[in-house]
Design an enzyme around this catalytic site. Structure first.
Site, PDB file in Angstrom:
ATOM      1  N   SER A 106       0.820  -1.216   0.000  1.00  0.00           N
ATOM      2  CA  SER A 106       0.000   0.000   0.000  1.00  0.00           C
ATOM      3  C   SER A 106       0.854   1.267   0.000  1.00  0.00           C
ATOM      4  O   SER A 106       2.015   1.263   0.407  1.00  0.00           O
ATOM      5  CB  SER A 106      -0.918   0.014   1.225  1.00  0.00           C
TER       6      SER A 106
HETATM    7  N1  SAH Z   1      -0.552  -4.871   3.936  1.00  0.00           N
HETATM    8  C1  SAH Z   1       0.204  -5.211   2.739  1.00  0.00           C
HETATM    9  C2  SAH Z   1      -0.542  -4.898   1.453  1.00  0.00           C
HETATM   10  C3  SAH Z   1      -1.513  -5.942   1.184  1.00  0.00           C
HETATM   11  S1  SAH Z   1      -2.332  -6.012  -0.354  1.00  0.00           S
HETATM   12  C4  SAH Z   1       1.565  -4.586   2.744  1.00  0.00           C
HETATM   13  O1  SAH Z   1       1.857  -3.777   3.636  1.00  0.00           O
HETATM   14  O2  SAH Z   1       2.368  -4.934   1.867  1.00  0.00           O
HETATM   15  C5  SAH Z   1      -3.660  -7.040   0.187  1.00  0.00           C
HETATM   16  C6  SAH Z   1      -3.302  -8.469   0.463  1.00  0.00           C
HETATM   17  O3  SAH Z   1      -4.486  -9.111   0.921  1.00  0.00           O
HETATM   18  C7  SAH Z   1      -2.859  -9.273  -0.757  1.00  0.00           C
HETATM   19  O4  SAH Z   1      -1.568  -9.762  -0.552  1.00  0.00           O
HETATM   20  C8  SAH Z   1      -3.911 -10.392  -0.867  1.00  0.00           C
HETATM   21  O5  SAH Z   1      -3.366 -11.627  -1.280  1.00  0.00           O
HETATM   22  C9  SAH Z   1      -4.435 -10.468   0.548  1.00  0.00           C
HETATM   23  N2  SAH Z   1      -5.768 -11.060   0.738  1.00  0.00           N
HETATM   24  C10 SAH Z   1      -6.874 -10.905  -0.020  1.00  0.00           C
HETATM   25  N3  SAH Z   1      -7.917 -11.594   0.521  1.00  0.00           N
HETATM   26  C11 SAH Z   1      -7.433 -12.196   1.655  1.00  0.00           C
HETATM   27  C12 SAH Z   1      -8.012 -13.032   2.658  1.00  0.00           C
HETATM   28  N4  SAH Z   1      -9.290 -13.391   2.611  1.00  0.00           N
HETATM   29  N5  SAH Z   1      -7.239 -13.461   3.684  1.00  0.00           N
HETATM   30  C13 SAH Z   1      -5.929 -13.101   3.734  1.00  0.00           C
HETATM   31  N6  SAH Z   1      -5.316 -12.310   2.825  1.00  0.00           N
HETATM   32  C14 SAH Z   1      -6.064 -11.850   1.801  1.00  0.00           C
END
Ligand code: SAH
Length: 231
Positions: A71
């Site tokens: 993000s």
């Molecule tokens: N917080 C992260 C950015 C995450 S992007 C950082 O600092 O880099 C969002 C993430 O959510 C993705 O990697 C995606 O695979 C994950 N995601 C989506 N649905 C999910 C779920 N139901 N449970 C766990 N992870 C999930």
């Protein structure tokens, strides 16, 4: 005429100054000093894919593989500030991605549990966080069939790093009595960043503004990536 040019030795990038500049920019929107200090301590260049380190302090999201993104720093800071962490909290993050947001949270709370559904991302986030010494973070692979990590509930704060059409009831159930949850809520392409505070039996939402996140996958969100094939 012959021009003699001498190759300059490439300087080691000054990530510290770049990070200070990013934090100064964030400080125009976010005022919680603890959050700004934490953002100033986490080396974002260590959370982006090799070869993109020079982009780590641009204020934008970056691809991290598997169609996912780390993000934007300002959004990380805004979501973190909205949780009003004081140091003793147990925090759940859904969507570990690179592990960057979890590292920021780990400096502001007692314990961070983060779940990630893409196995490769979960593994590399865990390895990276351990190597950098963020000892109060645990990363779990979770497929979205069961949202969050009920085994360590209740949480004082929950941060959802992926967008869904609503605050998922199973995550709300993992919130403690004074819990708060921050999450992008809306459609697949644009959302509103909402923070919900638990007040008695109700959840009161407050908007932090428009945003754009990758989708949350699961029974209570989207069953598959709604943008699959369009990326
Ligand atoms: N917080 C992260 C950015 C995450 S992007 C950082 O600092 O880099 C969002 C993430 O959510 C993705 O990697 C995606 O695979 C994950 N995601 C989506 N649905 C999910 C779920 N139901 N449970 C766990 N992870 C999930």
């Amino acid at each position: 005429m012959v021009t003699i040019s001498q190759a300059m030795p490439s300087p080691t990038p000054d990530y510290e100054s770049a990070r200070r500049r990013t934090v100064a920019l964030i400080a125009e929107t976010v005022s919680d000093q603890r959050v700004l200090d934490a953002m100033g301590r986490v080396p974002r260049e260590r959370f982006v894919p090799p070869g993109t380190e020079h982009l780590a302090y641009e204020d934008g999201p970056l691809p991290i593989g598997a169609g996912q993104t780390i993000s934007q720093p300002l959004i990380v800071a805004m979501m973190t500030e909205a949780l009003e962490l004081r140091g003793a909290e147990r925090v759940l993050e859904v969507g570990a991605g690179s592990g960057y947001q979890a590292a920021v949270l780990s400096l502001l709370a007692a314990r961070v549990v983060t779940v990630e559904r893409v196995p490769g991302l979960a593994r590399s986030a865990a390895t990276r966080l351990a190597a950098l010494g963020y000892a109060n973070v645990e990363v779990h692979e979770a497929d979205g069939g069961v949202l969050g990590w009920p085994a360590a509930a209740p949480y004082d704060a929950i941060i959802v790093a992926a967008a869904g059409p609503q605050a998922p009831p199973s995550l709300v159930a993992q919130l403690g009595p004074t819990g708060r949850l921050v999450m992008p809520v809306g459609g697949p392409t644009e959302q509103e960043l909402l923070v919900f505070w638990r007040e008695g039996g109700r959840l009161r939402p407050r908007s932090l503004g428009p945003c754009r996140f990758v989708p949350l996958i699961g029974d209570e969100a989207w069953m598959q990536d709604p943008l699959e094939g369009l990326r």
